[in-house]
Design a protein around this motif. Structure first.
Motif, PDB file in Angstrom:
ATOM      1  N   SER A  41     -20.855  17.097  12.042  1.00 41.77           N
ATOM      2  CA  SER A  41     -19.491  17.548  12.295  1.00 41.77           C
ATOM      3  C   SER A  41     -18.774  16.626  13.283  1.00 41.77           C
ATOM      4  O   SER A  41     -17.615  16.262  13.080  1.00 41.77           O
ATOM      5  CB  SER A  41     -19.523  18.980  12.825  1.00 41.77           C
ATOM      6  N   TYR A  44     -17.911  13.367  11.547  1.00 40.42           N
ATOM      7  CA  TYR A  44     -16.745  13.519  10.662  1.00 40.42           C
ATOM      8  C   TYR A  44     -15.448  13.458  11.460  1.00 40.42           C
ATOM      9  O   TYR A  44     -14.497  12.777  11.077  1.00 40.42           O
ATOM     10  CB  TYR A  44     -16.841  14.838   9.904  1.00 40.42           C
ATOM     11  N   LYS A  45     -15.405  14.161  12.575  1.00 42.10           N
ATOM     12  CA  LYS A  45     -14.190  14.190  13.395  1.00 42.10           C
ATOM     13  C   LYS A  45     -13.953  12.862  14.108  1.00 42.10           C
ATOM     14  O   LYS A  45     -12.812  12.445  14.291  1.00 42.10           O
ATOM     15  CB  LYS A  45     -14.277  15.319  14.413  1.00 42.10           C
ATOM     16  N   GLU A  49     -11.150  11.232   8.387  1.00 36.16           N
ATOM     17  CA  GLU A  49     -11.407  11.975   7.154  1.00 36.16           C
ATOM     18  C   GLU A  49     -12.001  11.096   6.052  1.00 36.16           C
ATOM     19  O   GLU A  49     -12.938  11.484   5.379  1.00 36.16           O
ATOM     20  CB  GLU A  49     -10.100  12.602   6.669  1.00 36.16           C
ATOM     21  N   SER A  56     -20.718  11.419   8.123  1.00 37.23           N
ATOM     22  CA  SER A  56     -21.313  12.725   8.416  1.00 37.23           C
ATOM     23  C   SER A  56     -22.536  12.982   7.537  1.00 37.23           C
ATOM     24  O   SER A  56     -23.537  13.519   8.013  1.00 37.23           O
ATOM     25  CB  SER A  56     -20.288  13.842   8.252  1.00 37.23           C
TER      26      SER A  56
END
Length: 106
Positions: A41, A44-45, A49, A56
């Motif tokens: 997570s 990903y952040k 995106e 991720s």
């Protein structure tokens, strides 16, 4: 300090957290099961995106698989995407190939 290098410090710290489970012999593998989705997570952040979907997934697998905790995935992704600039979208502002086509004659 440049934002790029602040991100590097965060990446090194996150890799250190991921590697810390190696120091705990019996509980370490169970901590990896907890850490893997958290790390995915964050990855990903952290990497956006478009690239984040791939980072991720790779981070999740790297943290979940045995004997792969020594791979500094966050730092590797920082080096590829932020330092080398791989995958950056190039700006094409002002470089329209058909700019002469739309000229209006008077």
């Amino acid at each position: 300090m440049d934002n790029k290098y602040r991100k590097l410090i965060k990446c090194v710290l996150l890799d250190t957290v991921g590697m810390a489970s190696l120091a705990i012999p019996v509980i370490g593998p169970f901590l990896d099961v907890v850490w893997a989705p958290i790390a995915a997570s964050i990855s990903y952040k952290m990497f956006g995106e478009r690239k984040g979907k791939y980072t991720s997934l790779i981070t999740f697998l790297e943290e979940l698989l045995p004997a792969t905790d020594v791979i500094p995935s966050f730092t590797i992704f920082w080096f590829l995407f932020d330092f080398l600039g791989i995958g950056k979208e190039k700006s094409h502002l002002g470089k329209t190939p058909d700019a002469g086509f739309a000229k209006v004659r008077q």
